[in-house]
Design an enzyme around this catalytic site. Structure first.
Site, PDB file in Angstrom:
ATOM      1  N   ASP A 172       0.864  -1.189   0.000  1.00  0.00           N
ATOM      2  CA  ASP A 172       0.000   0.000   0.000  1.00  0.00           C
ATOM      3  C   ASP A 172       0.895   1.232   0.000  1.00  0.00           C
ATOM      4  O   ASP A 172       1.934   1.256   0.664  1.00  0.00           O
ATOM      5  CB  ASP A 172      -0.909   0.012   1.233  1.00  0.00           C
ATOM      6  CG  ASP A 172      -1.943  -1.108   1.190  1.00  0.00           C
ATOM      7  OD1 ASP A 172      -2.300  -1.535   0.082  1.00  0.00           O
ATOM      8  OD2 ASP A 172      -2.381  -1.560   2.267  1.00  0.00           O
ATOM      9  N   ASP A 186      -6.932  -1.654  -4.709  1.00  0.00           N
ATOM     10  CA  ASP A 186      -8.046  -1.334  -3.816  1.00  0.00           C
ATOM     11  C   ASP A 186      -9.002  -0.337  -4.470  1.00  0.00           C
ATOM     12  O   ASP A 186     -10.226  -0.456  -4.342  1.00  0.00           O
ATOM     13  CB  ASP A 186      -7.526  -0.759  -2.503  1.00  0.00           C
ATOM     14  CG  ASP A 186      -6.660  -1.748  -1.738  1.00  0.00           C
ATOM     15  OD1 ASP A 186      -6.908  -2.963  -1.872  1.00  0.00           O
ATOM     16  OD2 ASP A 186      -5.742  -1.310  -1.019  1.00  0.00           O
TER      17      ASP A 186
END
Length: 233
Positions: A172, A186
């Site tokens: 991330d 995502d």
């Protein structure tokens, strides 16, 4: 018995007899009518098959683009940002770039359940592929493509990244203030999920039908007719 020329028996022998009623009954009169119906049904099935193949192609293209963009972005940020101590500001302090290895789900939840999230991602991919077998809607193809590409992107991290296979941590790197740190996979999953919800609220199905449409037509019919049930002039 010998017959003379021109006699009744000789004339009967010279003229071919007409086909019997039993021979005529062998040819079904409905056969010529069934052929156009069958050919029309075959043409309709062929047209639907072509549409389904095109929708599946759209799904796969969208999924491939989402997957490649996510994979490329992760490779870039890992190579250039993972060793940086300070985040890179994109929009002031509100949005920054910083690499975080996430073993759980969104917001860092479920860090000890990496294998479970790996199985869930694989299950999502299987469900999407099963739905694609009866896919005739273009918006649904785009939505499912986004979901498939995002699921494949995060599943790749969980399968091949450290610390081990099936336990890999997702990369991330997009940090929003007072929100989660996420990646482009995502984002694709969220956009695809929102589109699925909107299509469901509109009554659209993956097979191109609209649920509730027959009931709506039945309610509109009395309004178009007169009080005695006859069409209005």
């Amino acid at each position: 018995m010998i017959s003379t020329p021109g006699s009744h028996q000789t004339q009967d022998d010279a003229v071919p007899s007409a086909p019997s009623a039993e021979a005529g009954d062998r040819v079904s009169p409905a056969a010529p009518e069934e052929r156009p119906a069958r050919s029309g049904a075959t043409a309709a099935d062929g047209a639907r098959a072509v549409v389904r193949r095109r929708r599946i192609s759209v799904l796969l293209v969208v999924a491939l683009l989402a997957y490649l963009i996510d994979l490329g972005s992760k490779l870039l940020v890992v190579a250039n940002l993972e060793d940086r101590t300070a985040p890179i500001q994109v929009i002031g302090d509100w949005m920054t770039l910083q690499v975080i290895r996430n073993g759980g789900a969104a917001f860092g939840m479920g860090q000890a359940m990496t294998i479970l999230f790996t199985a869930i991602a694989a299950g999502v991919i299987v469900v999407i592929w099963r739905i694609a077998r009866r896919l005739y809607s273009l918006p649904w193809a785009i939505a499912l493509g986004l979901l498939l590409g995002g699921a494949l992107g995060n599943l790749t991290d969980r399968l091949f990244r450290s610390p081990s296979a099936f336990r890999g941590h997702v990369v991330d790197f997009i940090s929003v203030q007072h929100f989660a740190v996420f990646n482009l996979a995502d984002s694709a999953i969220v956009c695809g999920g929102i589109l699925v919800v909107l299509l469901s609220f509109r009554g659209s199905n993956p097979d191109g039908t609209v649920h509730g449409a027959p009931a709506a037509k039945a309610e509109e019919k009395p309004a178009a007719d007169g009080e005695d049930g006859q069409p209005k002039a």
